[in-house]
Structure formats: structure tokens, C-alpha cells
Design a protein around this motif. Structure first.
Motif, PDB file in Angstrom:
ATOM      1  N   THR A  97       0.743  -1.295   0.167  1.00  0.00           N
ATOM      2  CA  THR A  97       0.513  -0.512   0.300  1.00  0.00           C
ATOM      3  C   THR A  97       0.328   1.725  -0.190  1.00  0.00           C
ATOM      4  OG1 THR A  97      -1.346  -1.079   1.467  1.00  0.00           O
ATOM      5  CG2 THR A  97      -1.285   1.236   1.491  1.00  0.00           C
ATOM      6  N   GLY A  98       2.144   1.023   1.058  1.00  0.00           N
ATOM      7  CA  GLY A  98       2.353   2.337   0.875  1.00  0.00           C
ATOM      8  C   GLY A  98       3.518   2.707  -0.581  1.00  0.00           C
ATOM      9  N   LEU A  99       3.961   1.556  -1.008  1.00  0.00           N
ATOM     10  CA  LEU A  99       4.299   1.560  -2.265  1.00  0.00           C
ATOM     11  C   LEU A  99       3.613   2.069  -3.543  1.00  0.00           C
ATOM     12  CD1 LEU A  99       6.749   0.983  -4.312  1.00  0.00           C
ATOM     13  CD2 LEU A  99       5.921  -1.156  -4.741  1.00  0.00           C
ATOM     14  N   VAL A 100       2.471   2.136  -3.445  1.00  0.00           N
ATOM     15  CA  VAL A 100       1.675   2.154  -4.574  1.00  0.00           C
ATOM     16  C   VAL A 100       0.948   3.689  -4.444  1.00  0.00           C
ATOM     17  CG1 VAL A 100      -1.103   2.053  -5.082  1.00  0.00           C
ATOM     18  CG2 VAL A 100       0.430   0.013  -4.666  1.00  0.00           C
ATOM     19  N   GLY A 157       3.599  10.351  -4.248  1.00  0.00           N
ATOM     20  CA  GLY A 157       4.936  11.362  -3.505  1.00  0.00           C
ATOM     21  C   GLY A 157       5.134  10.089  -2.186  1.00  0.00           C
ATOM     22  N   ARG A 158       6.397  10.698  -1.903  1.00  0.00           N
ATOM     23  CA  ARG A 158       6.967  10.008  -0.906  1.00  0.00           C
ATOM     24  C   ARG A 158       6.228  10.043   0.377  1.00  0.00           C
ATOM     25  NH1 ARG A 158      12.066   8.485  -2.043  1.00  0.00           N
ATOM     26  NH2 ARG A 158      10.657   7.521  -3.227  1.00  0.00           N
ATOM     27  N   THR A 159       6.233  11.166   0.408  1.00  0.00           N
ATOM     28  CA  THR A 159       5.010  11.768   1.786  1.00  0.00           C
ATOM     29  C   THR A 159       3.763  11.230   2.172  1.00  0.00           C
ATOM     30  OG1 THR A 159       6.009  13.950   1.777  1.00  0.00           O
ATOM     31  CG2 THR A 159       3.522  13.643   3.185  1.00  0.00           C
ATOM     32  N   ALA A 160       3.450  10.416   0.474  1.00  0.00           N
ATOM     33  CA  ALA A 160       1.650   9.585   0.892  1.00  0.00           C
ATOM     34  C   ALA A 160       2.332   8.678   0.989  1.00  0.00           C
ATOM     35  CB  ALA A 160       1.293  10.058  -0.125  1.00  0.00           C
ATOM     36  N   GLY A 161       3.645   8.164   0.758  1.00  0.00           N
ATOM     37  CA  GLY A 161       4.063   6.691   0.773  1.00  0.00           C
ATOM     38  C   GLY A 161       4.098   6.685   2.303  1.00  0.00           C
ATOM     39  N   PHE A 162       5.201   6.853   2.770  1.00  0.00           N
ATOM     40  CA  PHE A 162       4.957   6.881   3.984  1.00  0.00           C
ATOM     41  C   PHE A 162       3.568   7.300   5.086  1.00  0.00           C
ATOM     42  CE2 PHE A 162       9.658   8.140   3.288  1.00  0.00           C
ATOM     43  CZ  PHE A 162       9.982   7.241   3.249  1.00  0.00           C
ATOM     44  N   LEU A 213       1.515   3.847   4.761  1.00  0.00           N
ATOM     45  CA  LEU A 213       2.545   2.781   5.522  1.00  0.00           C
ATOM     46  C   LEU A 213       2.185   2.962   7.218  1.00  0.00           C
ATOM     47  CD1 LEU A 213       4.556   0.313   4.969  1.00  0.00           C
ATOM     48  CD2 LEU A 213       6.439   2.527   5.030  1.00  0.00           C
ATOM     49  N   ALA A 214       2.320   4.318   7.573  1.00  0.00           N
ATOM     50  CA  ALA A 214       1.968   3.684   8.594  1.00  0.00           C
ATOM     51  C   ALA A 214       0.491   3.820   9.236  1.00  0.00           C
ATOM     52  CB  ALA A 214       2.283   5.354   9.252  1.00  0.00           C
ATOM     53  N   ILE A 215      -0.240   4.223   8.612  1.00  0.00           N
ATOM     54  CA  ILE A 215      -1.357   4.249   8.555  1.00  0.00           C
ATOM     55  C   ILE A 215      -1.871   2.611   8.557  1.00  0.00           C
ATOM     56  CG2 ILE A 215      -4.097   4.098   7.871  1.00  0.00           C
ATOM     57  CD1 ILE A 215      -3.190   7.280   7.221  1.00  0.00           C
ATOM     58  N   GLY A 216      -1.175   2.113   7.364  1.00  0.00           N
ATOM     59  CA  GLY A 216      -1.063   0.157   7.580  1.00  0.00           C
ATOM     60  C   GLY A 216      -0.625   0.225   8.669  1.00  0.00           C
ATOM     61  N   ALA A 217       0.374   0.630   9.466  1.00  0.00           N
ATOM     62  CA  ALA A 217       1.219  -0.278  10.577  1.00  0.00           C
ATOM     63  C   ALA A 217      -0.177  -0.085  11.503  1.00  0.00           C
ATOM     64  CB  ALA A 217       1.894   0.245  10.918  1.00  0.00           C
ATOM     65  N   ILE A 218      -0.554   1.435  12.106  1.00  0.00           N
ATOM     66  CA  ILE A 218      -1.944   1.601  13.251  1.00  0.00           C
ATOM     67  C   ILE A 218      -2.934   0.497  12.545  1.00  0.00           C
ATOM     68  CG2 ILE A 218      -3.408   3.058  14.181  1.00  0.00           C
ATOM     69  CD1 ILE A 218      -1.099   5.106  12.907  1.00  0.00           C
ATOM     70  N   VAL A 219      -3.016   0.293  11.298  1.00  0.00           N
ATOM     71  CA  VAL A 219      -4.358  -0.889  11.696  1.00  0.00           C
ATOM     72  C   VAL A 219      -3.797  -1.767  11.968  1.00  0.00           C
ATOM     73  CG1 VAL A 219      -6.142  -1.363   9.864  1.00  0.00           C
ATOM     74  CG2 VAL A 219      -5.860   0.544   9.748  1.00  0.00           C
ATOM     75  N   VAL A 220      -3.037  -1.860  11.053  1.00  0.00           N
ATOM     76  CA  VAL A 220      -2.700  -3.822  11.306  1.00  0.00           C
ATOM     77  C   VAL A 220      -2.309  -3.926  13.166  1.00  0.00           C
ATOM     78  CG1 VAL A 220      -0.914  -5.284  11.725  1.00  0.00           C
ATOM     79  CG2 VAL A 220      -1.702  -4.486   9.641  1.00  0.00           C
TER      80      VAL A 220
END
Length: 169
Positions: A118-121, A127-132, A135-142
Motif C-alpha cells: 500500500t505504501g509503495l502504491v 509521492g513519497r510523503t503519501a507513501g510514508f 505505510l504508517a496508517i497501515g501499520a497502525i491499522v494492523v
């Protein structure tokens, strides 16, 4: 038959191991579907025209994610191989214990893979900020769904719900 764990089930140690093994297999089926979808997406990505436009960070992240997909696939198959190796040798409780650990490890790898993809997409598309951020939101959700929510739900009651699973009324 005796209630070996004090949970109200009248089953032998072998029956419990068989039941637990069947539950692990069901969970592995779900995990393997996720692995196949994410792994297939990553493999197809390399054949897209925009793949050549990836910068160094994106390419590195992509390769790490392909590696995680490979590890997830192997981890998802490992319990089956373990069972096949020790089948009929009276080791079912140990197989269930180790298979369960392998499954848990596979789920962690899949969580990393899902958040990373998800972060890569988002990195490539926005852009890089949206990717990070993604990625952080995905980690928080998990972490929220796998660690925090279960602890909150099970903290409020000490025993099983007498209504049974799915009886919300």
C-alpha cells in the motif's frame, strides 16, 4: 474422553490436536489467498511500463516486498510440509504447536507485506510523503486490529459469551 483443558470439551489429546490442526489449515487458506493476491500484484508490476520510472527507494522497497511475498509463501507452506514429514509418527501436538507458530509468523510477514504494498502504491501514485503516511496508517491499522482491539474486547468479560459467536442481539 476427558476434558483435558478444562474448557468444557470432551476430547482426547489427539482429538484436540486434530481439531486445532484443522483450524490452522483453515487459517492458512485465508493467509495463502492474501499472499497470492499481493505476490501476483508485485510480480505483474515489474512488467508495467511505469516500472522503469521507479526511483532507487521505490525499487528497493519493491524488491523487499517481493522478498516478503516469497517468505510468506514459504511460511504458508511450511506447516503442511511439517505435517507431511511427521505424519503418522504420533507427533501431532508438536506439529500443531510449531505449525501455529509458523502461521503466526506468516501473518506478521503478510501484515508487513500489505502495509508495504500500500505504501509503495501511494508513493508511486502520490509521492513519497503519501507513501510514508499510508505505510504508517497501515501499520497502525494492523496493530489496532490485531493487538489493541482484541485486548479491549476480551478485557471487558472474563468468560465466553453465552450467546455464542455471531449472536449480536
Amino acid at each position: 474422553m476427558t476434558d483435558v483443558n478444562g474448557d468444557g470439551r470432551s476430547e482426547t489429546t489427539n482429538e484436540r490436536a486434530d481439531r486445532n490442526w484443522n483450524e490452522i489449515l483453515q487459517e492458512l487458506r485465508v493467509a495463502q489467498t492474501g499472499t497470492q493476491i499481493l505476490g501476483g500484484f508485485l510480480l505483474a508490476l515489474a512488467f508495467q511500463p511505469r516500472f522503469q520510472d521507479l526511483d532507487g527507494f521505490q525499487l528497493t522497497l519493491y524488491l523487499v516486498l517481493v522478498g516478503l511475498a516469497g517468505v510468506a509463501a514459504v511460511l504458508g507452506l511450511a506447516p503442511v510440509t511439517l505435517h507431511r514429514t511427521f505424519f503418522g509418527k504420533g507427533r501431532k501436538p508438536e506439529i500443531v504447536r510449531l505449525g501455529g507458530r509458523m502461521l503466526s509468523t506468516d501473518l506478521v510477514v503478510l501484515a508487513l507485506l500489505a502495509a508495504g504494498v500500500t505504501g509503495l502504491v501511494f508513493d508511486v501514485a502520490m509521492g513519497r510523503t503519501a507513501g510514508f503516511v499510508t505505510l504508517a496508517i497501515g501499520a497502525i491499522v494492523v496493530i489496532g486490529l490485531w493487538a489493541v482491539l482484541p485486548r479491549l474486547v476480551f478485557r471487558r468479560g472474563s468468560g465466553p459469551d453465552p450467546r455464542g459467536p455471531g449472536d449480536d442481539e
